[in-house]
Design an enzyme around this catalytic site. Structure first.
Site, PDB file in Angstrom:
ATOM      1  N   CYS A 102      19.338  29.607  60.692  1.00 17.58           N
ATOM      2  CA  CYS A 102      21.043  29.854  60.871  1.00 17.58           C
ATOM      3  C   CYS A 102      21.497  28.817  60.112  1.00 17.58           C
ATOM      4  O   CYS A 102      21.408  27.485  60.138  1.00 17.58           O
ATOM      5  CB  CYS A 102      21.611  29.909  62.237  1.00 17.58           C
ATOM      6  SG  CYS A 102      23.253  30.372  62.025  1.00 17.58           S
ATOM      7  N   HIS A 144      21.117  39.304  63.982  1.00 12.55           N
ATOM      8  CA  HIS A 144      21.628  38.297  63.887  1.00 12.55           C
ATOM      9  C   HIS A 144      23.704  37.665  63.370  1.00 12.55           C
ATOM     10  O   HIS A 144      24.149  37.091  64.041  1.00 12.55           O
ATOM     11  CB  HIS A 144      20.769  37.147  62.838  1.00 12.55           C
ATOM     12  CG  HIS A 144      20.682  35.758  62.409  1.00 12.55           C
ATOM     13  ND1 HIS A 144      20.582  34.416  62.892  1.00 12.55           N
ATOM     14  CD2 HIS A 144      21.905  35.341  62.050  1.00 12.55           C
ATOM     15  CE1 HIS A 144      20.750  33.528  62.962  1.00 12.55           C
ATOM     16  NE2 HIS A 144      21.976  33.986  62.090  1.00 12.55           N
ATOM     17  N   GLU A 145      23.352  39.185  61.885  1.00 15.50           N
ATOM     18  CA  GLU A 145      24.520  38.668  61.326  1.00 15.50           C
ATOM     19  C   GLU A 145      25.758  39.362  62.162  1.00 15.50           C
ATOM     20  O   GLU A 145      26.962  38.908  61.927  1.00 15.50           O
ATOM     21  CB  GLU A 145      24.635  38.781  59.532  1.00 15.50           C
ATOM     22  CG  GLU A 145      23.345  39.027  58.740  1.00 15.50           C
ATOM     23  CD  GLU A 145      23.886  37.030  58.927  1.00 15.50           C
ATOM     24  OE1 GLU A 145      25.106  36.506  58.968  1.00 15.50           O
ATOM     25  OE2 GLU A 145      22.535  35.891  59.091  1.00 15.50           O
ATOM     26  N   HIS A 148      27.311  36.696  64.215  1.00 13.78           N
ATOM     27  CA  HIS A 148      28.274  35.824  63.974  1.00 13.78           C
ATOM     28  C   HIS A 148      29.533  36.785  64.401  1.00 13.78           C
ATOM     29  O   HIS A 148      30.533  36.129  64.127  1.00 13.78           O
ATOM     30  CB  HIS A 148      27.603  35.801  62.993  1.00 13.78           C
ATOM     31  CG  HIS A 148      26.467  35.193  62.663  1.00 13.78           C
ATOM     32  ND1 HIS A 148      27.191  32.997  62.779  1.00 13.78           N
ATOM     33  CD2 HIS A 148      25.659  34.846  61.960  1.00 13.78           C
ATOM     34  CE1 HIS A 148      25.983  32.721  62.339  1.00 13.78           C
ATOM     35  NE2 HIS A 148      24.963  33.410  61.725  1.00 13.78           N
TER      36      HIS A 148
HETATM   37 NI    NI Z   1      23.443  32.653  61.024  1.00 11.28          NI
END
Ligand code: NI
Length: 173
Positions: A102, A144-145, A148
């Site tokens: 990341c 993953h995004e 966030h």
């Molecule tokens: Ni990330």
């Protein structure tokens, strides 16, 4: 256009739920989107979420190079992608482990379980609704995004913290 500063783990913006983007605001996004793509490329990333440049809004960009695409997957877009208010509408039950890094946790990587196959919706940079099926690395990047946008960083998803370390040490040993 500008390369923005990427904030790192420890900054509270990364733990907050990001705000949905209103339809009327989509027209004001092109500069931010271009900065995000430039910033992601400059950092050699495959994805970047707006909270990582300190903006609490539901916007992500990603660009998956051909050599990172899962073998046999023909559904991964090859150009830079913009997703506004992305939402995963279906998760396959099957999970798989894979290594992730990341840009907000530089130098480290960890093994993270993700759903193998997902379906997601978003608005694209032109304001059109899109729906895609994603598997493998493409599905991993999206999960993953979107994490966030929900204030979640990948170490929180890890099951085995022994599979977490500095990239250079892990690759050397
Ligand atoms: Ni990330």
């Amino acid at each position: 256009m500008a390369i923005r500063k990427i904030i790192r783990m420890g900054n509270p913006v990364l733990t907050k739920m990001a705000q949905p983007i209103q339809t009327d605001d989509v027209a004001s996004l092109p500069d931010v989107i271009q900065d995000m793509i430039d910033t992601m490329r400059a950092a050699n990333g495959v994805g970047l979420a707006a909270p990582q440049i300190g903006l609490s809004m539901r916007l992500i960009v990603f660009e998956i190079p051909k050599n990172r695409q899962t073998a046999g997957d023909t559904n991964t877009p090859t150009s830079p992608q913009v997703l506004i208010n992305p939402k995963i509408t279906h998760f396959d039950d099957e999970m798989e482990l894979g290594w992730e890094g990341c840009l907000s946790i530089p130098g480290l990587k960890g093994e993270v379980p993700r759903h193998s196959t997902i379906t997601y919706d978003a608005i694209d940079a032109e304001g059109n609704m899109l729906t895609r099926h994603a598997c493998g690395f493409h599905a991993r990047v999206i999960q993953h995004e979107i994490d966030h946008l929900d204030g979640i960083l990948y170490p929180e998803r890890m099951l085995n913290l022994r599979q977490f370390g500095f990239v250079d040490e892990l690759e050397e040993h």
